[in-house]
Design a protein around this motif. Structure first.
Motif, PDB file in Angstrom:
ATOM      1  N   ASP A  18       0.865  -1.162   0.000  1.00 48.04           N
ATOM      2  CA  ASP A  18       0.000   0.000   0.000  1.00 48.04           C
ATOM      3  C   ASP A  18       0.909   1.221   0.000  1.00 48.04           C
ATOM      4  OD1 ASP A  18      -2.169   1.704   0.242  1.00 48.04           O
ATOM      5  OD2 ASP A  18      -2.284   1.487   2.415  1.00 48.04           O
ATOM      6  N   PHE A  19       1.206   1.731  -1.187  1.00 45.84           N
ATOM      7  CA  PHE A  19       2.136   2.849  -1.308  1.00 45.84           C
ATOM      8  C   PHE A  19       1.461   4.167  -0.948  1.00 45.84           C
ATOM      9  CE2 PHE A  19       3.976  -0.162  -4.490  1.00 45.84           C
ATOM     10  CZ  PHE A  19       5.153  -0.390  -3.816  1.00 45.84           C
ATOM     11  N   TYR A  20       2.278   5.130  -0.555  1.00 46.18           N
ATOM     12  CA  TYR A  20       1.781   6.476  -0.279  1.00 46.18           C
ATOM     13  C   TYR A  20       1.287   7.117  -1.574  1.00 46.18           C
ATOM     14  CZ  TYR A  20       4.393   6.184   4.118  1.00 46.18           C
ATOM     15  OH  TYR A  20       4.880   5.817   5.339  1.00 46.18           O
ATOM     16  N   THR A  21       0.355   8.023  -1.424  1.00 51.34           N
ATOM     17  CA  THR A  21      -0.102   8.840  -2.538  1.00 51.34           C
ATOM     18  C   THR A  21       0.411  10.250  -2.301  1.00 51.34           C
ATOM     19  OG1 THR A  21      -2.101   7.517  -2.738  1.00 51.34           O
ATOM     20  CG2 THR A  21      -2.138   9.687  -3.752  1.00 51.34           C
ATOM     21  N   THR A  22       1.113  10.778  -3.282  1.00 52.96           N
ATOM     22  CA  THR A  22       1.614  12.147  -3.201  1.00 52.96           C
ATOM     23  C   THR A  22       1.145  12.911  -4.432  1.00 52.96           C
ATOM     24  OG1 THR A  22       3.693  11.505  -4.263  1.00 52.96           O
ATOM     25  CG2 THR A  22       3.656  11.521  -1.852  1.00 52.96           C
ATOM     26  N   GLY A  23       1.359  14.209  -4.415  1.00 54.42           N
ATOM     27  CA  GLY A  23       0.894  15.051  -5.518  1.00 54.42           C
ATOM     28  C   GLY A  23       1.628  14.854  -6.817  1.00 54.42           C
ATOM     29  N   ASP A  24       2.887  14.409  -6.754  1.00 57.78           N
ATOM     30  CA  ASP A  24       3.680  14.244  -7.972  1.00 57.78           C
ATOM     31  C   ASP A  24       4.912  13.412  -7.645  1.00 57.78           C
ATOM     32  OD1 ASP A  24       5.080  14.408 -10.345  1.00 57.78           O
ATOM     33  OD2 ASP A  24       5.263  16.583 -10.343  1.00 57.78           O
ATOM     34  N   ALA A  56       3.590  20.357  -1.558  1.00 61.06           N
ATOM     35  CA  ALA A  56       4.447  20.209  -0.378  1.00 61.06           C
ATOM     36  C   ALA A  56       3.697  19.485   0.735  1.00 61.06           C
ATOM     37  CB  ALA A  56       4.922  21.573   0.106  1.00 61.06           C
ATOM     38  N   ASP A  57       2.446  19.807   0.895  1.00 60.93           N
ATOM     39  CA  ASP A  57       1.644  19.180   1.943  1.00 60.93           C
ATOM     40  C   ASP A  57       1.477  17.683   1.693  1.00 60.93           C
ATOM     41  OD1 ASP A  57       0.165  19.548   4.401  1.00 60.93           O
ATOM     42  OD2 ASP A  57      -1.649  19.174   3.220  1.00 60.93           O
ATOM     43  N   SER A  58       1.400  17.292   0.431  1.00 60.88           N
ATOM     44  CA  SER A  58       1.238  15.865   0.131  1.00 60.88           C
ATOM     45  C   SER A  58       2.457  15.068   0.582  1.00 60.88           C
ATOM     46  CB  SER A  58       0.963  15.648  -1.362  1.00 60.88           C
ATOM     47  OG  SER A  58       2.111  15.806  -2.162  1.00 60.88           O
ATOM     48  N   TYR A  59       3.629  15.690   0.561  1.00 61.70           N
ATOM     49  CA  TYR A  59       4.835  15.026   1.062  1.00 61.70           C
ATOM     50  C   TYR A  59       4.946  15.151   2.579  1.00 61.70           C
ATOM     51  CZ  TYR A  59       6.491  14.124  -3.610  1.00 61.70           C
ATOM     52  OH  TYR A  59       6.602  13.643  -4.882  1.00 61.70           O
ATOM     53  N   LYS A  60       4.629  16.321   3.091  1.00 62.07           N
ATOM     54  CA  LYS A  60       4.739  16.544   4.535  1.00 62.07           C
ATOM     55  C   LYS A  60       3.890  15.552   5.331  1.00 62.07           C
ATOM     56  CE  LYS A  60       4.062  20.050   8.088  1.00 62.07           C
ATOM     57  NZ  LYS A  60       3.597  21.386   8.396  1.00 62.07           N
ATOM     58  N   LYS A  61       2.735  15.220   4.806  1.00 64.82           N
ATOM     59  CA  LYS A  61       1.833  14.298   5.509  1.00 64.82           C
ATOM     60  C   LYS A  61       2.441  12.916   5.698  1.00 64.82           C
ATOM     61  CE  LYS A  61      -2.457  16.499   4.108  1.00 64.82           C
ATOM     62  NZ  LYS A  61      -3.630  16.431   3.233  1.00 64.82           N
ATOM     63  N   ILE A  62       3.316  12.512   4.788  1.00 65.77           N
ATOM     64  CA  ILE A  62       3.876  11.160   4.893  1.00 65.77           C
ATOM     65  C   ILE A  62       5.203  11.128   5.652  1.00 65.77           C
ATOM     66  CG2 ILE A  62       2.704  10.444   2.785  1.00 65.77           C
ATOM     67  CD1 ILE A  62       5.483  10.377   1.413  1.00 65.77           C
ATOM     68  N   PHE A  63       5.834  12.275   5.868  1.00 69.97           N
ATOM     69  CA  PHE A  63       7.159  12.294   6.497  1.00 69.97           C
ATOM     70  C   PHE A  63       7.236  11.513   7.811  1.00 69.97           C
ATOM     71  CE2 PHE A  63       8.582  16.507   4.346  1.00 69.97           C
ATOM     72  CZ  PHE A  63       9.019  15.814   3.247  1.00 69.97           C
ATOM     73  N   PRO A  64       6.372  11.764   8.776  1.00 67.38           N
ATOM     74  CA  PRO A  64       6.553  11.070  10.064  1.00 67.38           C
ATOM     75  C   PRO A  64       6.590   9.545   9.937  1.00 67.38           C
ATOM     76  CG  PRO A  64       5.002  12.882  10.310  1.00 67.38           C
ATOM     77  CD  PRO A  64       5.268  12.731   8.833  1.00 67.38           C
ATOM     78  N   GLU A  65       5.610   8.991   9.236  1.00 64.66           N
ATOM     79  CA  GLU A  65       5.578   7.538   9.094  1.00 64.66           C
ATOM     80  C   GLU A  65       6.689   7.037   8.177  1.00 64.66           C
ATOM     81  OE1 GLU A  65       1.820   5.130   8.693  1.00 64.66           O
ATOM     82  OE2 GLU A  65       2.688   4.791   6.696  1.00 64.66           O
ATOM     83  N   ALA A  66       6.925   7.733   7.076  1.00 62.40           N
ATOM     84  CA  ALA A  66       7.958   7.301   6.129  1.00 62.40           C
ATOM     85  C   ALA A  66       9.336   7.295   6.790  1.00 62.40           C
ATOM     86  CB  ALA A  66       7.961   8.205   4.899  1.00 62.40           C
ATOM     87  N   ILE A  67       9.611   8.274   7.607  1.00 67.85           N
ATOM     88  CA  ILE A  67      10.900   8.343   8.292  1.00 67.85           C
ATOM     89  C   ILE A  67      10.997   7.229   9.328  1.00 67.85           C
ATOM     90  CG2 ILE A  67      12.281   9.742   9.887  1.00 67.85           C
ATOM     91  CD1 ILE A  67      11.220  12.209   8.216  1.00 67.85           C
ATOM     92  N   GLN A  78       9.263   7.703  -5.103  1.00 65.93           N
ATOM     93  CA  GLN A  78       9.248   8.474  -3.861  1.00 65.93           C
ATOM     94  C   GLN A  78      10.549   8.304  -3.093  1.00 65.93           C
ATOM     95  OE1 GLN A  78       5.711   6.728  -2.288  1.00 65.93           O
ATOM     96  NE2 GLN A  78       4.351   8.249  -3.208  1.00 65.93           N
ATOM     97  N   LYS A  79      11.107   7.103  -3.076  1.00 64.60           N
ATOM     98  CA  LYS A  79      12.396   6.880  -2.419  1.00 64.60           C
ATOM     99  C   LYS A  79      13.488   7.684  -3.098  1.00 64.60           C
ATOM    100  CE  LYS A  79      11.301   2.323  -0.602  1.00 64.60           C
ATOM    101  NZ  LYS A  79      11.556   0.895  -0.609  1.00 64.60           N
ATOM    102  N   HIS A  80      13.463   7.701  -4.415  1.00 64.04           N
ATOM    103  CA  HIS A  80      14.468   8.477  -5.164  1.00 64.04           C
ATOM    104  C   HIS A  80      14.323   9.972  -4.859  1.00 64.04           C
ATOM    105  CE1 HIS A  80      17.092   9.698  -8.423  1.00 64.04           C
ATOM    106  NE2 HIS A  80      16.147  10.519  -8.822  1.00 64.04           N
ATOM    107  N   ILE A  81      13.100  10.460  -4.883  1.00 68.68           N
ATOM    108  CA  ILE A  81      12.855  11.879  -4.604  1.00 68.68           C
ATOM    109  C   ILE A  81      13.293  12.229  -3.183  1.00 68.68           C
ATOM    110  CG2 ILE A  81      11.015  13.577  -4.201  1.00 68.68           C
ATOM    111  CD1 ILE A  81       9.535  12.213  -6.579  1.00 68.68           C
TER     112      ILE A  81
END
Length: 121
Positions: A18-24, A56-67, A78-81
């Motif tokens: 179940d991958f994250y969804t981001t804006g781009d 930016a918000d689409s990435y910020k929302k995933i930071f805590p869990e992704a980190i 997303q890993k590359h970005i």
């Protein structure tokens, strides 16, 4: 027999990523850092100093869990970005990199594993 097949199907479904969804997931991170006003706008968003643009918000929302989970639910793009973002942050905004780390990993428990994982991309 049908019950076994249904259970196997449910287990298989539960195991799919179940991958994250981001804006781009196709951001040119080098161009991002070359655009200093945009980079500052995103960094201010990530540090809670200013409102967030939608992307930016689409990435910020995933930071805590992704980190915390070493980007377990990040797709390859997303890993590359994320890797390019952290490298650019270190190179161009070293103090902001430290602030980012402190904000999202205040006990320094996760960043080493995160960077090890996403460095492969």
């Amino acid at each position: 027999m049908k019950l076994v097949l249904i259970l196997l199907a449910l287990v298989g479904f539960a195991m799919t990523e179940d991958f994250y969804t981001t804006g781009d997931d196709n951001i040119d991170v080098d161009a991002f850092f070359a655009d200093q006003p945009r980079a500052k706008q995103f960094l201010d968003c990530y540090m809670d100093r200013a409102p967030c643009p939608e992307l930016a918000d689409s990435y910020k929302k995933i930071f805590p869990e992704a980190i915390a989970q070493a980007c377990k639910r990040c797709n390859s793009a997303q890993k590359h970005i994320f890797w390019k973002f952290l490298q650019g942050l270190k190179a161009k905004y070293a103090e902001e990199y430290q602030t980012f780390r402190q904000k999202y990993d205040p006990e320094s428990k996760y960043f080493e594993n995160l960077e090890k994982e996403i460095s492969k991309y």
